[in-house]
Structure formats: structure tokens, C-alpha cells
Design a protein around this motif. Structure first.
Motif, PDB file in Angstrom:
ATOM      1  N   ASP A  78      -6.655  -4.666   1.995  1.00  0.00           N
ATOM      2  CA  ASP A  78      -6.643  -5.228   3.338  1.00  0.00           C
ATOM      3  C   ASP A  78      -5.274  -5.097   4.016  1.00  0.00           C
ATOM      4  O   ASP A  78      -5.017  -5.847   4.967  1.00  0.00           O
ATOM      5  CB  ASP A  78      -7.035  -6.940   2.901  1.00  0.00           C
ATOM      6  CG  ASP A  78      -5.805  -7.495   2.082  1.00  0.00           C
ATOM      7  OD1 ASP A  78      -4.890  -6.682   1.472  1.00  0.00           O
ATOM      8  OD2 ASP A  78      -6.219  -8.551   1.736  1.00  0.00           O
ATOM      9  N   CYS A  79      -4.585  -4.179   3.556  1.00  0.00           N
ATOM     10  CA  CYS A  79      -3.287  -3.804   4.393  1.00  0.00           C
ATOM     11  C   CYS A  79      -3.830  -3.489   5.786  1.00  0.00           C
ATOM     12  O   CYS A  79      -4.778  -2.896   5.762  1.00  0.00           O
ATOM     13  CB  CYS A  79      -2.280  -2.838   3.797  1.00  0.00           C
ATOM     14  SG  CYS A  79      -3.027  -1.130   3.442  1.00  0.00           S
ATOM     15  N   VAL A  80      -2.762  -3.759   6.787  1.00  0.00           N
ATOM     16  CA  VAL A  80      -3.245  -3.245   8.187  1.00  0.00           C
ATOM     17  C   VAL A  80      -3.296  -1.801   8.300  1.00  0.00           C
ATOM     18  O   VAL A  80      -4.279  -1.304   9.085  1.00  0.00           O
ATOM     19  CB  VAL A  80      -1.814  -3.699   9.125  1.00  0.00           C
ATOM     20  CG1 VAL A  80      -2.244  -2.997  10.447  1.00  0.00           C
ATOM     21  CG2 VAL A  80      -1.832  -5.342   9.246  1.00  0.00           C
ATOM     22  N   ALA A  81      -2.807  -1.113   7.362  1.00  0.00           N
ATOM     23  CA  ALA A  81      -2.691   0.564   7.644  1.00  0.00           C
ATOM     24  C   ALA A  81      -4.012   0.990   6.738  1.00  0.00           C
ATOM     25  O   ALA A  81      -4.277   2.337   6.762  1.00  0.00           O
ATOM     26  CB  ALA A  81      -1.607   1.119   7.024  1.00  0.00           C
ATOM     27  N   SER A  82      -4.938   0.130   6.177  1.00  0.00           N
ATOM     28  CA  SER A  82      -5.814   0.625   5.333  1.00  0.00           C
ATOM     29  C   SER A  82      -6.814   1.636   6.041  1.00  0.00           C
ATOM     30  O   SER A  82      -7.310   1.364   7.137  1.00  0.00           O
ATOM     31  CB  SER A  82      -6.679  -0.341   4.740  1.00  0.00           C
ATOM     32  OG  SER A  82      -7.642  -0.043   3.830  1.00  0.00           O
ATOM     33  N   ARG A  83      -7.310   2.903   5.058  1.00  0.00           N
ATOM     34  CA  ARG A  83      -8.207   3.639   5.545  1.00  0.00           C
ATOM     35  C   ARG A  83      -9.333   3.767   4.632  1.00  0.00           C
ATOM     36  O   ARG A  83     -10.259   4.341   4.732  1.00  0.00           O
ATOM     37  CB  ARG A  83      -7.530   5.061   5.549  1.00  0.00           C
ATOM     38  CG  ARG A  83      -6.381   5.345   6.485  1.00  0.00           C
ATOM     39  CD  ARG A  83      -6.735   5.069   8.005  1.00  0.00           C
ATOM     40  NE  ARG A  83      -5.589   5.755   8.807  1.00  0.00           N
ATOM     41  CZ  ARG A  83      -4.454   4.600   9.057  1.00  0.00           C
ATOM     42  NH1 ARG A  83      -4.775   3.331   8.936  1.00  0.00           N
ATOM     43  NH2 ARG A  83      -3.583   5.068   9.893  1.00  0.00           N
TER      44      ARG A  83
ATOM     45  N   CYS B 148       0.817  -1.348  -0.050  1.00  0.00           N
ATOM     46  CA  CYS B 148       0.127   0.169  -0.016  1.00  0.00           C
ATOM     47  C   CYS B 148       0.898   1.162  -0.066  1.00  0.00           C
ATOM     48  O   CYS B 148       1.462   1.693   1.097  1.00  0.00           O
ATOM     49  CB  CYS B 148      -0.882   0.052   1.301  1.00  0.00           C
ATOM     50  SG  CYS B 148      -1.778   1.369   1.541  1.00  0.00           S
TER      51      CYS B 148
ATOM     52  N   THR C  17      -3.474   5.236   1.279  1.00  0.00           N
ATOM     53  CA  THR C  17      -4.615   4.735   1.727  1.00  0.00           C
ATOM     54  C   THR C  17      -5.265   5.913   2.264  1.00  0.00           C
ATOM     55  O   THR C  17      -4.867   6.428   3.269  1.00  0.00           O
ATOM     56  CB  THR C  17      -4.603   3.545   2.371  1.00  0.00           C
ATOM     57  OG1 THR C  17      -5.760   3.128   2.622  1.00  0.00           O
ATOM     58  CG2 THR C  17      -3.636   3.715   3.774  1.00  0.00           C
TER      59      THR C  17
ATOM     60  N   SER D   7      -2.582   7.259   5.153  1.00  0.00           N
ATOM     61  CA  SER D   7      -1.596   6.399   5.551  1.00  0.00           C
ATOM     62  C   SER D   7      -0.942   5.838   4.155  1.00  0.00           C
ATOM     63  O   SER D   7      -1.316   6.240   3.028  1.00  0.00           O
ATOM     64  CB  SER D   7      -1.971   5.546   6.531  1.00  0.00           C
ATOM     65  OG  SER D   7      -0.800   4.577   7.095  1.00  0.00           O
TER      66      SER D   7
ATOM     67  N   SER E 266      -2.808  -8.087  -0.222  1.00  0.00           N
ATOM     68  CA  SER E 266      -3.100  -9.260  -0.966  1.00  0.00           C
ATOM     69  C   SER E 266      -3.009  -9.248  -2.464  1.00  0.00           C
ATOM     70  O   SER E 266      -2.772 -10.263  -2.985  1.00  0.00           O
ATOM     71  CB  SER E 266      -4.189 -10.220  -0.069  1.00  0.00           C
ATOM     72  OG  SER E 266      -5.581  -9.319  -0.437  1.00  0.00           O
TER      73      SER E 266
ATOM     74  N   ARG F 150       5.068  -5.248   6.952  1.00  0.00           N
ATOM     75  CA  ARG F 150       3.697  -6.079   7.625  1.00  0.00           C
ATOM     76  C   ARG F 150       2.855  -5.170   7.403  1.00  0.00           C
ATOM     77  O   ARG F 150       1.427  -5.178   7.334  1.00  0.00           O
ATOM     78  CB  ARG F 150       4.024  -6.607   9.034  1.00  0.00           C
ATOM     79  CG  ARG F 150       4.868  -7.754   9.054  1.00  0.00           C
ATOM     80  CD  ARG F 150       5.041  -8.160  10.396  1.00  0.00           C
ATOM     81  NE  ARG F 150       5.973  -9.334  10.308  1.00  0.00           N
ATOM     82  CZ  ARG F 150       6.468 -10.146  11.747  1.00  0.00           C
ATOM     83  NH1 ARG F 150       5.941  -9.842  12.911  1.00  0.00           N
ATOM     84  NH2 ARG F 150       7.357 -11.122  11.599  1.00  0.00           N
ATOM     85  N   GLU F 151       2.795  -3.733   7.784  1.00  0.00           N
ATOM     86  CA  GLU F 151       1.894  -2.733   7.922  1.00  0.00           C
ATOM     87  C   GLU F 151       1.168  -2.421   6.520  1.00  0.00           C
ATOM     88  O   GLU F 151       0.061  -1.995   6.443  1.00  0.00           O
ATOM     89  CB  GLU F 151       2.402  -1.368   8.717  1.00  0.00           C
ATOM     90  CG  GLU F 151       1.368  -0.407   8.878  1.00  0.00           C
ATOM     91  CD  GLU F 151       2.178   1.188   9.560  1.00  0.00           C
ATOM     92  OE1 GLU F 151       1.310   1.921   9.806  1.00  0.00           O
ATOM     93  OE2 GLU F 151       3.357   0.672   9.669  1.00  0.00           O
TER      94      GLU F 151
END
Length: 323
Positions: free
Chosen positions: A280-285, A94, A97, A241, A274, A269-270
């Protein structure tokens, strides 16, 4: 007569190889009433991906301005600070986002001998806004030829084909309008989403010179064609982000080691996603069209839209910016 030193002989040999491999500068043009028709050498730091500023009639590197994503990959944040984010080959990350804008980048690369990380480059990007999808990519290429167009474009899954001449333009019928314009006959386009963002994208190869200097071990089977890009954002929120996007947030403090020759930003990781159009990244807004209704404040990233930046270090590893 004094005999040339070993160093001189090596330099002469490298120059000879460089001439055979076509290392010379490429050019950029500007056509308007102010500059008329101007042809300028590209600076050595962005031989394949410069453009002429039609206000000053000078060639500039979009890789040295805030929003630049180029090379291996080297980012210039909205705060003007240069950093590297290596990611991993054949993975998506990402880049930006926000509630109604999401940009992923697909990384290609290879692992060098005795290396602990991959050499990586951004091969394509997937842009989401409202319920729309925009794709800009570089086609896999063996031996590079400037005359062969390697840009791949699609809107909502439908390929976009542009005639191969500078100025050729495609526009969507939808709102916000999407405009795609060739800035050269081949391998360079500007993509603008009305009111959201503008992307300057150039498909470039890994040259023999770059491969030799950095030990990339590039072969004729794959020159690792990738994108050199410049982003300009018109509307971001303070929740933005992503690898690049976070640098436009008002309270952002850089995590890269600024004093290092190659300041590297972590966060795999953040920011890992996929797929190219996955959010679906952890940081997604990202929430899509509904995200426009919840916007409250604009990002300080708007303050950086018109910053002037130039290389301030060796090989462009430092950037100096001023408003």
C-alpha cells in the motif's frame, strides 16, 4: 628519544581497543576448479559481507555493485549512483515495486543525542511475487558471535531451516523455483527466485568500532544485527519504482545531490508501507500473478546486471561503474 605526540597516543589507544574488540578482517572463500580453494581477506569497506568472485578469484564487496543495500542504509542504484535513504526506525518502506515483484524492508534504528533523524538499518525484507511470500531477516542479538547463526528465513509463512555448513541448500517444489543456499556456515545466504531475482544477504552487527566512530551508542543488549544485501534482477518492467527499484527505470534521473559526501534520497511518504508484506505504499505497482500478463517492455535495469563497480571514494561513499 622524542616523546610520541598526543595524536599518536590516541591512535595507539584506538588500535589497542580495536585488537581487543576483534576489528580484524574477515575472510571469504571460493571453491571451484578455477580457483580451487581460495581464502581472501575482505576489503575494509565490507569486512563482514564480501565474497570471492570465482572468475577472478578476488574478494569483492557486493555493497559496491548496483543493487547493493548495506550499512546505514547505503544504496547503489541500477544506474551505479550511490545514495542514502534513512527512513525511520520500526517502519517499513518499499524498496522495489513492479507489477509482479514487490520488496519491502523493515528498518530498525535509534535516535542519537541531539540528532534530528534516526540512525537506521534494514533488519528484514518481505518479497512478494505471484501469490508467494518470501522472508529474509536478522534476529535480534545482544553480544555478537560469528559462530551463532542469526539468519531467519520463511517461505509462505513456513520457516526454512538450513544445516549450518556452507553449501547447504533448500529448494521449493513450486514454479518459479526458490533456491536458498548458505554461502558461509552461518549468517550468509543466497536466495534466488528462478527468472525473477537473486539476493545475496549477510547478517552483520554494528561493531564497537562503528559505534565509536559514528556515535551510535550501541550496548551489549542489542548490537542491531541487520542485513547487508546485494540484489540482481532478471525481469523488471519500465514501471518499476521503490527506493531502489526506481533507479532501474529507463527514464530515471537521480534526485540525490550527487556532489554531496552523503547524497541522501528523500521520499519517506512515497515509499512508506503499513507492514512488511503490505503493498500500500503510494508508489506501489504490484498486482501479483496477473501482472505478468500486462508486461510490455523490460526495464533498462537489465543493462546494469553485469556492470563492474568499485569504490571510487573515501570509505566507499563513491562508486565508479563500467560495462
Amino acid at each position: 628519544m622524542a616523546r610520541p605526540s598526543a595524536v599518536c597516543l590516541v591512535l595507539l589507544a584506538l588500535l589497542a581497543v580495536g585488537e581487543a574488540a576483534g576489528w580484524g578482517h574477515e575472510y571469504a572463500y571460493c571453491k571451484n576448479e578455477h580457483c580451487r580453494i581460495v581464502k581472501k581477506d575482505c576489503p575494509h569497506t565490507c569486512r563482514h559481507s564480501c565474497k570471492v568472485d570465482c572468475e577472478t578469484c578476488k574478494s569483492v564487496c557486493h555493497c559496491d555493485k548496483p543493487g547493493g543495500v548495506c550499512q546505514d542504509p547505503r544504496f547503489v542504484g541500477g544506474d551505479g549512483v550511490t545514495f542514502y535513504f534513512h527512513g525511520r526506525q520500526n517502519r517499513d518502506f518499499c524498496l522495489v515495486t513492479d507489477p509482479n515483484l514487490h520488496i519491502n524492508g523493515h528498518f530498525i534504528g535509534k535516535r542519537g543525542d541531539n540528532m534530528t533523524r534516526d540512525f537506521t538499518w534494514v533488519q528484514s525484507i518481505g518479497v512478494l511475487f505471484d501469490d508467494r511470500q518470501l522472508y529474509v531477516g536478522a534476529m535480534k542479538t545482544g553480544v555478537w558471535e560469528d559462530a551463532n547463526d542469526r539468519v531467519s528465513l520463511a517461505v509462505d509463512g513456513e520457516p526454512i531451516y538450513l544445516p549450518q555448513f556452507a553449501g547447504a541448500t533448500w529448494r521449493s517444489d513450486s514454479s518459479p523455483q526458490i533456491t536458498i543456499t548458505r554461502t558461509r556456515d552461518t549468517n550468509a545466504v543466497d536466495v534466488e527466485v528462478e527468472g525473477r531475482l537473486k539476493i545475496t544477504a549477510v547478517v552483520v552487527p554494528i561493531t564497537q568500532r562503528e559505534s565509536m566512530i559514528h556515535n551510535y551508542e550501541i550496548t551489549e543488549e542489542d548490537c542491531f544485527a541487520h542485513l547487508d544485501m546485494g540484489f540482481k534482477f532478471y525481469s523488471l518492467t519500465d514501471s518499476v519504482s521503490g527506493v531502489l527499484g526506481q533507479t532501474y527505470a529507463r527514464n530515471y534521473m537521480s534526485r540525490a545531490k550527487i556532489g554531496a559526501r552523503m547524497p541522501v534520497l528523500g521520499g519517506e511518504r512515497e515509499f512508506a508501507a503499513s507492514g512488511l508484506f503490505a503493498t500500500d505504499c503510494v508508489a506501489s505497482r504490484f498486482v501479483g500473478r496477473m501482472g505478468r500478463e500486462g508486461e510490455e517492455s523490460k526495464s533498462s535495469g537489465m543493462e546494469y546486471a553485469n556492470m563492474e563497480c568499485a569504490s571510487g571514494g573515501v570509505d566507499g561513499t563513491g562508486v565508479v561503474c563500467k560495462r
